[in-house]
Scaffold this motif. Sequence first.
Motif, PDB file in Angstrom:
ATOM      1  N   ILE A 245       0.852  -1.185   0.000  1.00 27.69           N
ATOM      2  CA  ILE A 245       0.000   0.000   0.000  1.00 27.69           C
ATOM      3  C   ILE A 245       0.892   1.239   0.000  1.00 27.69           C
ATOM      4  O   ILE A 245       2.059   1.191   0.394  1.00 27.69           O
ATOM      5  CB  ILE A 245      -0.941   0.023   1.224  1.00 27.69           C
ATOM      6  CG1 ILE A 245      -0.127   0.041   2.533  1.00 27.69           C
ATOM      7  CG2 ILE A 245      -1.889  -1.169   1.196  1.00 27.69           C
ATOM      8  CD1 ILE A 245      -0.995   0.228   3.785  1.00 27.69           C
ATOM      9  N   THR A 246       0.351   2.340  -0.456  1.00 22.52           N
ATOM     10  CA  THR A 246       1.078   3.610  -0.475  1.00 22.52           C
ATOM     11  C   THR A 246       0.590   4.488   0.661  1.00 22.52           C
ATOM     12  O   THR A 246      -0.624   4.697   0.819  1.00 22.52           O
ATOM     13  CB  THR A 246       0.882   4.335  -1.811  1.00 22.52           C
ATOM     14  OG1 THR A 246       1.392   3.511  -2.876  1.00 22.52           O
ATOM     15  CG2 THR A 246       1.629   5.666  -1.826  1.00 22.52           C
TER      16      THR A 246
ATOM     17  N   VAL B 237       5.941   2.674  10.385  1.00 23.49           N
ATOM     18  CA  VAL B 237       6.894   2.223   9.372  1.00 23.49           C
ATOM     19  C   VAL B 237       8.298   2.670   9.764  1.00 23.49           C
ATOM     20  O   VAL B 237       8.598   3.870   9.762  1.00 23.49           O
ATOM     21  CB  VAL B 237       6.553   2.785   7.974  1.00 23.49           C
ATOM     22  CG1 VAL B 237       7.447   2.136   6.920  1.00 23.49           C
ATOM     23  CG2 VAL B 237       5.076   2.568   7.643  1.00 23.49           C
ATOM     24  N   PRO B 238       9.192   1.733  10.126  1.00 27.89           N
ATOM     25  CA  PRO B 238      10.561   2.108  10.502  1.00 27.89           C
ATOM     26  C   PRO B 238      11.311   2.757   9.338  1.00 27.89           C
ATOM     27  O   PRO B 238      11.005   2.524   8.165  1.00 27.89           O
ATOM     28  CB  PRO B 238      11.203   0.770  10.880  1.00 27.89           C
ATOM     29  CG  PRO B 238      10.072  -0.160  11.146  1.00 27.89           C
ATOM     30  CD  PRO B 238       8.954   0.283  10.258  1.00 27.89           C
ATOM     31  N   PHE B 239      12.300   3.568   9.706  1.00 23.30           N
ATOM     32  CA  PHE B 239      13.236   4.187   8.759  1.00 23.30           C
ATOM     33  C   PHE B 239      12.541   5.141   7.785  1.00 23.30           C
ATOM     34  O   PHE B 239      12.993   5.325   6.652  1.00 23.30           O
ATOM     35  CB  PHE B 239      14.031   3.123   7.990  1.00 23.30           C
ATOM     36  CG  PHE B 239      14.713   2.123   8.869  1.00 23.30           C
ATOM     37  CD1 PHE B 239      15.681   2.530   9.781  1.00 23.30           C
ATOM     38  CD2 PHE B 239      14.368   0.782   8.837  1.00 23.30           C
ATOM     39  CE1 PHE B 239      16.315   1.621  10.611  1.00 23.30           C
ATOM     40  CE2 PHE B 239      14.986  -0.141   9.667  1.00 23.30           C
ATOM     41  CZ  PHE B 239      15.959   0.282  10.559  1.00 23.30           C
ATOM     42  N   THR B 240      11.448   5.762   8.238  1.00 19.48           N
ATOM     43  CA  THR B 240      10.775   6.764   7.419  1.00 19.48           C
ATOM     44  C   THR B 240      10.824   8.113   8.119  1.00 19.48           C
ATOM     45  O   THR B 240      11.051   8.204   9.327  1.00 19.48           O
ATOM     46  CB  THR B 240       9.315   6.375   7.143  1.00 19.48           C
ATOM     47  OG1 THR B 240       8.635   6.154   8.394  1.00 19.48           O
ATOM     48  CG2 THR B 240       9.242   5.121   6.287  1.00 19.48           C
TER      49      THR B 240
ATOM     50  N   GLU C 108       6.779  -2.403   6.559  1.00 15.32           N
ATOM     51  CA  GLU C 108       8.170  -2.189   6.172  1.00 15.32           C
ATOM     52  C   GLU C 108       8.215  -1.608   4.776  1.00 15.32           C
ATOM     53  O   GLU C 108       7.343  -1.882   3.937  1.00 15.32           O
ATOM     54  CB  GLU C 108       8.964  -3.495   6.253  1.00 15.32           C
ATOM     55  CG  GLU C 108       8.472  -4.600   5.356  1.00 15.32           C
ATOM     56  CD  GLU C 108       9.279  -5.880   5.518  1.00 15.32           C
ATOM     57  OE1 GLU C 108      10.044  -5.987   6.488  1.00 15.32           O
ATOM     58  OE2 GLU C 108       9.136  -6.771   4.651  1.00 15.32           O
ATOM     59  N   ILE C 109       9.224  -0.801   4.538  1.00 20.76           N
ATOM     60  CA  ILE C 109       9.343  -0.093   3.264  1.00 20.76           C
ATOM     61  C   ILE C 109       9.608  -1.080   2.132  1.00 20.76           C
ATOM     62  O   ILE C 109      10.485  -1.933   2.225  1.00 20.76           O
ATOM     63  CB  ILE C 109      10.485   0.944   3.323  1.00 20.76           C
ATOM     64  CG1 ILE C 109      10.173   2.038   4.340  1.00 20.76           C
ATOM     65  CG2 ILE C 109      10.706   1.565   1.949  1.00 20.76           C
ATOM     66  CD1 ILE C 109      11.315   3.023   4.531  1.00 20.76           C
TER      67      ILE C 109
ATOM     68  N   VAL D 150       4.533   0.282   1.116  1.00 20.18           N
ATOM     69  CA  VAL D 150       4.742  -0.449   2.359  1.00 20.18           C
ATOM     70  C   VAL D 150       4.074  -1.818   2.307  1.00 20.18           C
ATOM     71  O   VAL D 150       2.934  -1.940   1.836  1.00 20.18           O
ATOM     72  CB  VAL D 150       4.163   0.355   3.554  1.00 20.18           C
ATOM     73  CG1 VAL D 150       4.208  -0.452   4.838  1.00 20.18           C
ATOM     74  CG2 VAL D 150       4.909   1.659   3.727  1.00 20.18           C
ATOM     75  N   ASN D 151       4.763  -2.818   2.799  1.00 18.02           N
ATOM     76  CA  ASN D 151       4.161  -4.118   3.076  1.00 18.02           C
ATOM     77  C   ASN D 151       3.745  -4.167   4.538  1.00 18.02           C
ATOM     78  O   ASN D 151       4.551  -3.844   5.424  1.00 18.02           O
ATOM     79  CB  ASN D 151       5.154  -5.259   2.806  1.00 18.02           C
ATOM     80  CG  ASN D 151       5.128  -5.721   1.368  1.00 18.02           C
ATOM     81  OD1 ASN D 151       4.126  -5.584   0.669  1.00 18.02           O
ATOM     82  ND2 ASN D 151       6.246  -6.282   0.910  1.00 18.02           N
ATOM     83  N   ILE D 152       2.506  -4.542   4.810  1.00 15.49           N
ATOM     84  CA  ILE D 152       2.043  -4.701   6.182  1.00 15.49           C
ATOM     85  C   ILE D 152       2.587  -6.018   6.727  1.00 15.49           C
ATOM     86  O   ILE D 152       2.379  -7.086   6.143  1.00 15.49           O
ATOM     87  CB  ILE D 152       0.513  -4.679   6.265  1.00 15.49           C
ATOM     88  CG1 ILE D 152      -0.025  -3.344   5.746  1.00 15.49           C
ATOM     89  CG2 ILE D 152       0.051  -4.922   7.700  1.00 15.49           C
ATOM     90  CD1 ILE D 152       0.453  -2.128   6.521  1.00 15.49           C
TER      91      ILE D 152
END
Length: 373
Positions: free
Chosen positions: A4-5, A29-32, A53-54, A40-42
């Motif tokens: 998803i965006t 979401v880490p590292f954003t 995660e990205i 992103v993947n849930i």
Amino acid sequence: MNPITVTIHDVARGGSGVARLESGEIVFVPFTAPGDVVSVNITEKTKTYSHGEIVEILQPSKDRVVPLCPSFTKCGGCTWQHLPYALQFDVKKRGVLQALKRAGVKTDGIEIDEMPAKNGYFYRNRIQLRGSPVDQSLGFYEKHSTKTFTIDDCKISRKEINDALPKIREESTKLTQPFKVEVEVNEEGIARWTWDRKNAAFGFRQVNDEQNVVLQQWVKTNIGTGDMLLDLYGGAGNLSRQLVSQFNEIHCVDTSVPNEKPHELPESFTFYRASVVWWIQNAPQNKNFTTAVILDPPREGLNVDFAQIEFGLSQKFSPETIILVGCDADSFARDTFRFTQKGYSITRMGVLDLFPQTPHVETLAVFKKNAIK
């Protein structure tokens, strides 16, 4: 599930970026960074929020910075090298205030000293490395893993540590089993290391010497003077050794006090190897003394020992000033609320950063006796 965006609008105090879906659901979401548009993947879903995660950064935030470390996002250490330091500290302060508010602590009108780090990199005086002579690896664990990756240097470690890595790597080739090596820069600025021993084998010390001086100065300024100082959970006396001219006697209590008292400390400074609860229960009553207390408990705070500690201090010492130091915002907020319910008021607070590039933060409070009627 297909990616998803999402658009990141904030950073949570736990470290992840925060997005909100049209449904109102929160996605961490880490590292954003705030302003990132990411695919992103849930990876985990609950009734009220999800973790992701990205997959791809579709549009980077204008606030993004280039991480200094080539292993960033792979290493299990730093989580915020992509964020400008001013934003890092702002998130930490807001996180502390949020924790206090959730615990029921009112901070309106209280002076809060902000103590950001002067240097965001090359500050750590101690690290732990893992490796194996089989593949000649020497480095850190990958995040959420016990798999080791090799490093050439560590961007948050002091120069002395990085300069010692070639020698450590050479020594590691003579070993026959996977190993852990702890590397430390001592107080004289010399790197030393030890193999396969317990954590903090050279003794506990704050990993950021520069910010530790700031912490010590804050305590020194706010603790006052008096007959007696109790440094509880005091370790080697990091916060009380500097205070010998401000108190007639100092009692430093911890289960990990030094085996030998440093020769430079006067007779008025005494170490006790004991639990804090036991020591207070067995201490004589000293209500006629002007007493101050430093409480610097482990990450879980005073926890289930709060009632016994507060009661013992009140009944035996009646302290006029208590300084509480916390390394976890939630446990600190919980203990702070409990003190306010016992007739103490907060007269000053502090937010101190010992760990740039991570979400960890130190929180400080000064309590005065009998300020609530």
